[in-house]
Motif scaffolding. Structure first.
Motif, short mmCIF file in Angstrom:
data_model
loop_
_atom_site.label_atom_id
_atom_site.label_comp_id
_atom_site.label_asym_id
_atom_site.label_seq_id
_atom_site.Cartn_x
_atom_site.Cartn_y
_atom_site.Cartn_z
N PRO A 268 1.00 -0.98 0.06
CA PRO A 268 -0.38 -0.09 0.01
C PRO A 268 1.21 0.91 0.37
CG PRO A 268 -0.84 -1.43 2.06
CD PRO A 268 0.52 -2.17 1.06
N PRO A 269 0.28 2.16 0.12
CA PRO A 269 1.45 3.96 -0.59
C PRO A 269 1.64 3.91 0.58
CG PRO A 269 -1.00 3.93 -1.61
CD PRO A 269 -0.86 2.36 -1.21
N ALA A 270 1.08 3.49 2.65
CA ALA A 270 1.90 4.22 3.19
C ALA A 270 3.15 3.25 3.73
CB ALA A 270 0.47 4.19 4.26
N GLU A 271 2.59 2.14 2.93
CA GLU A 271 3.90 1.10 3.63
C GLU A 271 4.82 1.74 2.34
OE1 GLU A 271 3.42 -3.41 3.83
OE2 GLU A 271 1.75 -2.91 4.47
N ARG A 272 4.62 1.68 1.21
CA ARG A 272 6.00 2.05 -0.02
C ARG A 272 6.59 3.70 0.88
NH1 ARG A 272 9.01 2.55 -4.21
NH2 ARG A 272 8.75 3.27 -5.53
N GLU A 273 5.53 4.58 0.94
CA GLU A 273 6.45 5.59 1.61
C GLU A 273 6.95 5.92 2.25
OE1 GLU A 273 5.35 10.22 3.16
OE2 GLU A 273 3.37 8.81 2.72
#
Length: 192
Positions: A66-71
């Protein structure tokens, strides 16, 4: 000199097993913010190896996340990472450094070199650093769960009780509470 801040997920019964808490976008965003505010990360070898086994692949895009994990992964890739280990000396993950020699001296130098502070994320190492009176702040994410198993926070014990001053408590939508404490100065009266 920067502060050494111990930050970790913990359940209501003190379990610090990383699989016992809630891993969602909100918790990842919280830890990304804490990491971004710090000048460096500090881990023990076991935590480093757990992180190294997953997050670099997420940062490269080899693992769907997910985007938050990737960030989190991308920011972690760029962040200086220091590792305390007596059994390993090579740390190939980007921006990783071995913190060898006297623990008190090495961590104090790391704090002195990072005015934005150092974020500590290893439970066993935190116990050792607390015994050396090196931890300044605690940023614990308390999850609304009772794990019923360990490992537990400070299972190795401390020589004395730590008195902490509450700086903030922020409830998250998922029921967890982000607790920010600062260590009270030595000699503060217990009766105040």
């Amino acid at each position: 000199m920067g502060l050494l801040t111990f930050s970790l997920n913990v359940t209501l019964d003190g379990c610090v097993d990383h699989q016992a808490g809630i891993a969602d976008d909100e918790t990842h965003a919280l830890f990304t913010r804490l990491m971004d505010e710090a000048g460096a990360m500090l881990w023990g070898r076991v935590t480093y190896e757990m992180m190294e086994s997953y997050w670099p692949a997420v940062a490269r895009g080899d693992v769907q996340a997910p985007p938050a994990e990737r960030e989190w992964a991308v920011n972690l890739e760029a962040k200086p990472k220091y590792v305390v280990s007596s059994t390993r000396t090579e740390f190939p993950w980007t921006n990783s450094h071995h913190l060898a020699g006297d623990l008190r001296e090495g961590v104090q130098k790391l704090k002195d070199a990072n005015p934005d502070g150092v974020l500590l994320g290893s439970g066993k190492l935190a116990t050792e650093l607390d015994r050396l009176d090196l931890i300044d702040e605690y940023r614990l994410l308390v999850h609304p769960r009772i794990a019923g198993h360990g490992p537990t926070l400070y299972a190795g014990g401390l020589p004395s009780t730590r008195r902490l001053e509450l700086i903030s408590a922020e409830p998250l939508r998922n029921g967890a509470v982000a607790m920010h404490y600062r260590r009270e100065p030595t000699g503060v009266s217990a009766g105040r």
